[in-house]
Design a protein around this motif. Structure first.
Motif, PDB file in Angstrom:
ATOM      1  N   HIS A  11      24.561 -19.718 -12.960  1.00  0.00           N
ATOM      2  CA  HIS A  11      23.152 -19.696 -12.557  1.00  0.00           C
ATOM      3  C   HIS A  11      22.964 -19.123 -11.158  1.00  0.00           C
ATOM      4  O   HIS A  11      22.067 -18.310 -10.923  1.00  0.00           O
ATOM      5  CB  HIS A  11      22.573 -21.112 -12.644  1.00  0.00           C
ATOM      6  N   ASP A  12      23.828 -19.555 -10.221  1.00  0.00           N
ATOM      7  CA  ASP A  12      23.643 -19.120  -8.840  1.00  0.00           C
ATOM      8  C   ASP A  12      24.908 -18.573  -8.179  1.00  0.00           C
ATOM      9  O   ASP A  12      24.935 -18.349  -6.980  1.00  0.00           O
ATOM     10  CB  ASP A  12      23.076 -20.258  -7.993  1.00  0.00           C
ATOM     11  N   SER A  13      25.984 -18.394  -8.975  1.00  0.00           N
ATOM     12  CA  SER A  13      27.263 -17.850  -8.494  1.00  0.00           C
ATOM     13  C   SER A  13      27.947 -18.736  -7.463  1.00  0.00           C
ATOM     14  O   SER A  13      28.809 -18.274  -6.717  1.00  0.00           O
ATOM     15  CB  SER A  13      27.095 -16.438  -7.929  1.00  0.00           C
ATOM     16  N   MET A  65      20.301 -26.100 -17.888  1.00  0.00           N
ATOM     17  CA  MET A  65      21.645 -26.048 -18.417  1.00  0.00           C
ATOM     18  C   MET A  65      22.467 -25.049 -17.606  1.00  0.00           C
ATOM     19  O   MET A  65      22.009 -23.949 -17.330  1.00  0.00           O
ATOM     20  CB  MET A  65      21.587 -25.639 -19.892  1.00  0.00           C
ATOM     21  N   HIS A  66      23.663 -25.464 -17.242  1.00  0.00           N
ATOM     22  CA  HIS A  66      24.543 -24.606 -16.454  1.00  0.00           C
ATOM     23  C   HIS A  66      25.683 -24.091 -17.321  1.00  0.00           C
ATOM     24  O   HIS A  66      26.227 -24.815 -18.145  1.00  0.00           O
ATOM     25  CB  HIS A  66      25.146 -25.391 -15.278  1.00  0.00           C
ATOM     26  N   ASP A  67      26.032 -22.838 -17.112  1.00  0.00           N
ATOM     27  CA  ASP A  67      27.235 -22.264 -17.693  1.00  0.00           C
ATOM     28  C   ASP A  67      28.190 -22.010 -16.536  1.00  0.00           C
ATOM     29  O   ASP A  67      27.753 -21.641 -15.441  1.00  0.00           O
ATOM     30  CB  ASP A  67      26.938 -20.938 -18.394  1.00  0.00           C
ATOM     31  N   TYR A  68      29.466 -22.212 -16.794  1.00  0.00           N
ATOM     32  CA  TYR A  68      30.470 -22.061 -15.751  1.00  0.00           C
ATOM     33  C   TYR A  68      31.538 -21.089 -16.200  1.00  0.00           C
ATOM     34  O   TYR A  68      31.978 -21.130 -17.356  1.00  0.00           O
ATOM     35  CB  TYR A  68      31.126 -23.407 -15.442  1.00  0.00           C
TER      36      TYR A  68
END
Length: 178
Positions: A63-65, A1-4
Motif C-alpha cells: 500500500h505504501d512501500s 486490506m494490506h498486501d505484503y
C-alpha cells in the motif's frame, strides 16, 4: 486490506529495516540497544548482506512501500556462555543457520508475515546446502513469541527448567521439511 511482499533486503531498505529492529528492542524487549546483543542491528549490511551464507529479508506493505517487518539468518551458532553448553555444542557455527531479528511492527501483526518470513529463511538455509540445522532462541516474556515459535519449531531446551532458571530463554530447532 494490506498486501505484503517478502524480499531480500536491498541497500535502500536498510535504514527502514534498522528502524523496525531498534523500535522492537526498545518497545517490545524493554532493553534498548545493547551492543553485545544487537551489534548486527547497527550494521545489517555487514552482518547479513556481505556473506552469501547470510540473508536479511524484509516485508514491504504494498500500500505504501513501508518496510514493516524483518527476518535474518546467519551462520553463527549460539555461543556458550551465555547459552547452555549443550545447546552451543549441538548447534556449531558454520553448520547452523541461526534465525534472528524476526520483528513485525505492531500494526501489521497477526497477518502471517512472520510465518512467511521464516519460511523464506528456511528455504534460504536449505538452498545453501551447508547447514544441517535451523536454530533460534526466544525470550518467552515477549508477548506471543513463545507460542509463535512453538507453532513452527520444536523446543530443544527450555532454560526455565534448568536449576536456577538460566536466562529463561527457550531454544528451538525448525525442521527443514516444513
Amino acid at each position: 486490506m494490506h498486501d505484503y511482499s517478502i524480499r531480500v533486503a536491498a541497500p535502500e531498505d536498510l535504514d527502514a529495516a534498522r528502524a523496525v529492529m531498534l523500535d522492537t528492542v526498545y518497545r517490545d524487549f524493554g532493553s534498548g540497544y545493547v551492543p553485545r546483543w544487537h551489534r548486527d542491528i547497527i550494521d545489517p549490511a555487514a552482518a547479513y548482506l556481505a556473506s552469501d551464507r547470510h540473508t536479511l529479508l524484509v516485508a514491504v506493505d504494498q500500500h505504501d512501500s513501508e518496510v514493516v517487518a524483518t527476518a535474518a539468518l546467519d551462520s553463527r551458532g549460539p555461543a556458550h556462555p551465555p547459552n547452555p553448553r549443550g545447546v552451543a555444542e549441538r548447534y556449531p557455527s558454520g553448520e547452523t543457520a541461526q534465525v534472528r531479528r524476526v520483528y513485525v511492527r505492531p500494526g501489521h501483526r497477526r497477518r502471517g508475515i512472520a510465518r512467511r518470513l521464516v519460511r523464506g529463511l528456511v528455504d534460504f538455509a536449505v538452498a545453501d546446502g551447508g547447514y544441517r540445522a535451523v536454530y533460534l532462541h526466544t525470550d518467552p516474556a515477549v508477548e506471543g513469541a513463545e507460542a509463535f515459535w512453538r507453532s513452527v519449531g520444536n523446543v530443544v531446551h527450555d532454560e526455565r527448567e534448568d536449576p536456577g532458571g538460566g536466562q529463561g530463554i527457550v531454544h528451538f530447532e525448525i525442521p527443514v521439511g516444513r
